[in-house]
Design a protein around this motif. Sequence first.
Motif, PDB file in Angstrom:
ATOM      1  N   LEU A   1      13.619   1.925   5.495  1.00 30.36           N
ATOM      2  CA  LEU A   1      12.308   1.348   5.803  1.00 30.36           C
ATOM      3  C   LEU A   1      12.415   0.283   6.895  1.00 30.36           C
ATOM      4  CD1 LEU A   1      10.745   1.157   2.251  1.00 30.36           C
ATOM      5  CD2 LEU A   1      10.162   2.718   4.090  1.00 30.36           C
TER       6      LEU A   1
ATOM      7  N   SER B   1      15.495  -5.975  -8.590  1.00 28.21           N
ATOM      8  CA  SER B   1      14.359  -6.141  -9.493  1.00 28.21           C
ATOM      9  C   SER B   1      13.909  -7.599  -9.557  1.00 28.21           C
ATOM     10  CB  SER B   1      14.654  -5.575 -10.883  1.00 28.21           C
ATOM     11  OG  SER B   1      15.912  -5.989 -11.320  1.00 28.21           O
TER      12      SER B   1
ATOM     13  N   PHE C   1      14.144  -9.826  -7.034  1.00 31.05           N
ATOM     14  CA  PHE C   1      13.562 -10.275  -5.761  1.00 31.05           C
ATOM     15  C   PHE C   1      12.793  -9.156  -5.065  1.00 31.05           C
ATOM     16  CE2 PHE C   1      17.520 -12.773  -6.407  1.00 31.05           C
ATOM     17  CZ  PHE C   1      16.890 -13.951  -6.768  1.00 31.05           C
TER      18      PHE C   1
ATOM     19  N   LYS D   1       9.579  -8.535  -4.792  1.00 33.76           N
ATOM     20  CA  LYS D   1       8.462  -9.010  -3.968  1.00 33.76           C
ATOM     21  C   LYS D   1       8.938  -9.439  -2.589  1.00 33.76           C
ATOM     22  CE  LYS D   1       6.546 -12.564  -5.979  1.00 33.76           C
ATOM     23  NZ  LYS D   1       7.485 -12.959  -7.021  1.00 33.76           N
ATOM     24  N   GLU D   2       9.977 -10.282  -2.580  1.00 30.49           N
ATOM     25  CA  GLU D   2      10.459 -10.854  -1.326  1.00 30.49           C
ATOM     26  C   GLU D   2      11.043  -9.765  -0.425  1.00 30.49           C
ATOM     27  OE1 GLU D   2      10.835 -12.201  -4.298  1.00 30.49           O
ATOM     28  OE2 GLU D   2       9.656 -14.018  -4.005  1.00 30.49           O
TER      29      GLU D   2
ATOM     30  N   ARG E   1      10.327  -6.632  -0.431  1.00 37.10           N
ATOM     31  CA  ARG E   1       9.268  -5.753   0.044  1.00 37.10           C
ATOM     32  C   ARG E   1       8.515  -6.378   1.215  1.00 37.10           C
ATOM     33  NH1 ARG E   1       4.696  -2.780  -3.476  1.00 37.10           N
ATOM     34  NH2 ARG E   1       3.859  -4.802  -4.054  1.00 37.10           N
ATOM     35  N   ILE E   2       8.153  -7.653   1.076  1.00 34.53           N
ATOM     36  CA  ILE E   2       7.351  -8.254   2.139  1.00 34.53           C
ATOM     37  C   ILE E   2       8.182  -8.473   3.401  1.00 34.53           C
ATOM     38  CG2 ILE E   2       7.642 -10.692   1.503  1.00 34.53           C
ATOM     39  CD1 ILE E   2       4.653 -11.006   2.097  1.00 34.53           C
TER      40      ILE E   2
ATOM     41  N   THR F   1      10.508  -6.563   4.408  1.00 36.40           N
ATOM     42  CA  THR F   1      10.697  -5.255   5.028  1.00 36.40           C
ATOM     43  C   THR F   1       9.424  -4.798   5.725  1.00 36.40           C
ATOM     44  OG1 THR F   1      12.249  -4.711   3.281  1.00 36.40           O
ATOM     45  CG2 THR F   1      11.440  -2.887   4.584  1.00 36.40           C
ATOM     46  N   PHE F   2       8.294  -5.016   5.065  1.00 34.64           N
ATOM     47  CA  PHE F   2       7.036  -4.511   5.612  1.00 34.64           C
ATOM     48  C   PHE F   2       6.532  -5.350   6.784  1.00 34.64           C
ATOM     49  CE2 PHE F   2       2.277  -4.586   5.330  1.00 34.64           C
ATOM     50  CZ  PHE F   2       2.070  -3.345   5.900  1.00 34.64           C
ATOM     51  N   ASP F   3       6.497  -6.659   6.607  1.00 32.78           N
ATOM     52  CA  ASP F   3       5.846  -7.503   7.610  1.00 32.78           C
ATOM     53  C   ASP F   3       6.559  -8.855   7.706  1.00 32.78           C
ATOM     54  OD1 ASP F   3       4.113  -8.756   9.305  1.00 32.78           O
ATOM     55  OD2 ASP F   3       2.301  -8.257   8.198  1.00 32.78           O
TER      56      ASP F   3
ATOM     57  N   LYS G   1       4.767   5.134  -2.903  1.00 33.77           N
ATOM     58  CA  LYS G   1       4.908   3.787  -3.457  1.00 33.77           C
ATOM     59  C   LYS G   1       6.369   3.375  -3.423  1.00 33.77           C
ATOM     60  CE  LYS G   1       1.094   2.715  -6.484  1.00 33.77           C
ATOM     61  NZ  LYS G   1       1.065   1.318  -6.066  1.00 33.77           N
ATOM     62  N   LEU G   2       6.613   2.124  -3.062  1.00 30.05           N
ATOM     63  CA  LEU G   2       7.996   1.676  -2.890  1.00 30.05           C
ATOM     64  C   LEU G   2       8.785   1.734  -4.198  1.00 30.05           C
ATOM     65  CD1 LEU G   2      10.231   0.550  -1.143  1.00 30.05           C
ATOM     66  CD2 LEU G   2       9.293  -1.716  -1.469  1.00 30.05           C
TER      67      LEU G   2
ATOM     68  N   VAL H   1       3.193  -3.828  12.423  1.00 26.37           N
ATOM     69  CA  VAL H   1       3.889  -3.280  11.248  1.00 26.37           C
ATOM     70  C   VAL H   1       3.855  -1.758  11.260  1.00 26.37           C
ATOM     71  CG1 VAL H   1       3.278  -5.289   9.862  1.00 26.37           C
ATOM     72  CG2 VAL H   1       1.908  -3.227   9.684  1.00 26.37           C
TER      73      VAL H   1
ATOM     74  N   PHE I   1       4.700   2.726   5.887  1.00 26.97           N
ATOM     75  CA  PHE I   1       5.408   2.086   4.784  1.00 26.97           C
ATOM     76  C   PHE I   1       4.815   2.549   3.453  1.00 26.97           C
ATOM     77  CE2 PHE I   1       6.608  -1.373   1.951  1.00 26.97           C
ATOM     78  CZ  PHE I   1       7.883  -1.678   2.387  1.00 26.97           C
ATOM     79  N   PRO I   2       5.690   2.858   2.462  1.00 27.42           N
ATOM     80  CA  PRO I   2       5.144   3.320   1.186  1.00 27.42           C
ATOM     81  C   PRO I   2       4.459   2.197   0.409  1.00 27.42           C
ATOM     82  CG  PRO I   2       7.531   3.175   1.056  1.00 27.42           C
ATOM     83  CD  PRO I   2       7.160   2.890   2.475  1.00 27.42           C
ATOM     84  N   ALA I   3       3.169   2.016   0.659  1.00 29.42           N
ATOM     85  CA  ALA I   3       2.410   0.991  -0.064  1.00 29.42           C
ATOM     86  C   ALA I   3       0.940   1.386  -0.032  1.00 29.42           C
ATOM     87  CB  ALA I   3       2.599  -0.373   0.604  1.00 29.42           C
TER      88      ALA I   3
ATOM     89  N   ASP J   1      -1.388  -2.895  -2.689  1.00 29.63           N
ATOM     90  CA  ASP J   1      -0.059  -3.516  -2.568  1.00 29.63           C
ATOM     91  C   ASP J   1      -0.015  -4.519  -1.416  1.00 29.63           C
ATOM     92  OD1 ASP J   1       0.933  -1.971  -4.626  1.00 29.63           O
ATOM     93  OD2 ASP J   1       1.659  -0.381  -3.295  1.00 29.63           O
TER      94      ASP J   1
ATOM     95  N   MET K   1       0.306  -8.891  -1.310  1.00 29.51           N
ATOM     96  CA  MET K   1       1.279  -9.722  -0.593  1.00 29.51           C
ATOM     97  C   MET K   1       0.677 -11.086  -0.248  1.00 29.51           C
ATOM     98  SD  MET K   1       3.106  -6.981   1.911  1.00 29.51           S
ATOM     99  CE  MET K   1       3.895  -5.532   1.214  1.00 29.51           C
TER     100      MET K   1
ATOM    101  N   TYR L   1       1.719 -13.588  -2.778  1.00 32.80           N
ATOM    102  CA  TYR L   1       3.138 -13.858  -3.024  1.00 32.80           C
ATOM    103  C   TYR L   1       3.493 -15.342  -2.909  1.00 32.80           C
ATOM    104  CZ  TYR L   1       4.474  -8.901  -3.045  1.00 32.80           C
ATOM    105  OH  TYR L   1       4.635  -7.573  -3.352  1.00 32.80           O
TER     106      TYR L   1
ATOM    107  N   ARG M   1       6.014 -12.449 -11.638  1.00 37.11           N
ATOM    108  CA  ARG M   1       5.228 -11.253 -11.359  1.00 37.11           C
ATOM    109  C   ARG M   1       3.763 -11.629 -11.217  1.00 37.11           C
ATOM    110  NH1 ARG M   1       7.929  -6.799 -11.617  1.00 37.11           N
ATOM    111  NH2 ARG M   1      10.002  -6.866 -12.512  1.00 37.11           N
TER     112      ARG M   1
ATOM    113  N   ARG N   1      -5.901  -9.377   2.885  1.00 36.37           N
ATOM    114  CA  ARG N   1      -4.651 -10.034   2.493  1.00 36.37           C
ATOM    115  C   ARG N   1      -4.720 -11.529   2.815  1.00 36.37           C
ATOM    116  NH1 ARG N   1       1.011  -8.349   5.238  1.00 36.37           N
ATOM    117  NH2 ARG N   1      -0.047  -9.208   7.065  1.00 36.37           N
TER     118      ARG N   1
END
Lengths: 294, 263
Positions: free
Chosen positions: A41, A174, A176, A178-179, A181-182, A184-186, A241-242, B89, B93-95, B99, B103, B106, B114, B155
């Motif tokens: 990714l 598991s 981290f 959230k961190e 994922r974000i 990697t994405f943006d 989905k990731l 971006v 991306f798989p989201a 999702d 973010m 976060y 969570r 977002r």
Amino acid sequence: MIRISLAFLLQDGSLMNELYIITTGALVAGTCSILGCFLILRKMAMVADAISHAILPGIVLTYLVFDSKDSFLMLIGAGVFGFFTAFLIEWIHSRLRLQEDASIGISFTFLFSIGVILISYYASNIDLDMDCVLYGEITYVPLNTVTLQNGLNLGPKALWTSGAMFLLVVSFVSLFYKELRICTFDPSYAVSIGIATVIWHYALMGLLSFTTVICFESVGSVLVVTFFIVPPATAYLITNKLNHMIILSVLSGIVASVGGYFLANLLNASIAAGMCTTCGIEFLLAFLLKRQKR
Amino acid sequence: MIDKVENPVLEVHDLTVTYHRKPVLWGIDLTLPGGVLAGIIGPNGAGKSTLIKTIMNIVPAQSGYVEVFGRPVQEVLSRVSYVPQRESVDWDFPASAYDVVMMGRYGKIGLLRRPRKSDKEIVMECLRKVGLEGYHNRQISQLSGGQQQRVFLARALAQGADIYFMDEPFAGVDAATELSIIELLRSMVRQGKTIVVVHHDLHSAQKYFDWIILLNMRLIASGKTKDVFTEKLLQETYGGKLTLLTNISELLEKNQFPVREKK
């Protein structure tokens, strides 16, 4: 060589040995696939391949400095160089404005060739060849066992190391998720909400280095690179989905380990090649499934 | 024409940014009052995106400093929100839309935790505000450009910030969506939020913004739209070739003006 050892295993006929090989394969597959999801990714799939080569000078230097073939020391030496490679790739990419793939190519060929030169230069007085330090072979997994002082046999060493690595990677991802994922994405957005993207990048690269070194020692080169890239790519094709992608890639890797072992047995071929081929077949099936859906 | 305001929400002081030793922004000094919808206007390569990236501390400054609400931006990140350019971006991306909007929470959720029920409610609420409530499960690559832009907006909304920096939120957006976005931004301003938008289109700029920042590597002007949107200042920004204000958008379409006229 492989044929002989296969024959040995079959003669020995032990179900336990089969189980050891398959389980080690599955653990390595799981570990590599999880990290591989983030790598593909981030469009850094070949970093795994690069690191696996670039650790060679680390192994040689450790041997020259400490004059020992203790695998723990070698692991540290290799890990440090793996980390250094990740750093070098990033540095060339960001400072010299060179494309990521080009900087990967420059970094690892350079470091690998230094390793080769070191080996050939000191070849006369060291007992070290590339096959023995760098390239493991999954067929030999049951041969190298851990034995306690009271003589208790705990099973293959590779099983333990890859099991530990699997647990480490699963808990890291598991905890981290959230961190990772974000980042990697943006990544720019991640910085804007106060997430230290640089730290997460190097945490991932560090984990990648150690995984590569440990898995290389256990199962060999081609198999590690395959597990890093093919199961995540397969999962990427069939899910949106990731978290599903990560789980599916692990499952795909496990299926490849089991299926690959029996495929190799059937054809009396290399086990690693059997597992790689199975990964490839799974990818093909996923591709056909995706086309069918459209 | 640089308006200095009392009690600014944003203060940029003598900011210089270089990119591989070439200056991109040079000695930017500006202040922004709270509760305005501000537009950053300038030609391509004027450093508009760089300015907001530097304010957000994504790009390091060579010299100078930025203060938001009177403090360095790192200390007030929970009150500041950034909307990157849509093309920055990978939308494969798989989201899902949900999702991505999550973010935005976060920063508030924090490490090792969570999302809670309240976070989920905020995410759905923000998707509703941008008119995407029916699309929350949609994979982001299956959204149109305008919908992707609105996902980014949602977002940012989910952060619940007080000041927003948006990089080209109208790029690749159809006219209807553009109007609905500007309506949303105006309603946020009415609630006392401050919004800074990097904007390309001179034609609509005058209609949309109460405050305009004209930028071309250095700051040309910063002030109320009626004071800043003048022929002279626009000519200065776009290189002095514009003869008539009414011709600007027409001319811009025919030939892109170079960033700097004189070498």
